[in-house]
Design a protein around this motif. Structure first.
Motif: not given
Length: 64
Positions: A11-12, A14-23, A42-50
């Motif tokens: 979710d764009p 919730q980037i900070e929440a995802f970063e905390r989860f990832a760590r 993805p190396a190019e373009g906007a994406s909500d996938r990881a």
């Protein structure tokens, strides 16, 4: 040894929440004797996938 691939939709707003989860997830995998290979976007373009890759063995997955 087992390598897992996890697909995420981020979710764009919730980037900070995802970063905390990832760590936290990286620490958990390491604590259980696995190896977290990182998060990939993805190396190019906007994406909500990881994607994340992690490897473990010796029954560690049952404890996670």
């Amino acid at each position: 040894m087992i390598t897992c691939v996890v697909h995420y939709t981020i979710d764009p707003g919730q980037i900070e929440a995802f970063e905390r989860f990832a760590r936290a997830w990286m620490r958990l995998v390491r604590r259980r004797g696995g190896v977290h290979h990182g998060y990939f976007l993805p190396a190019e373009g906007a994406s909500d996938r990881a994607e994340a890759l992690f490897t473990g063995g010796g029954g560690w997955a049952a404890a996670v």
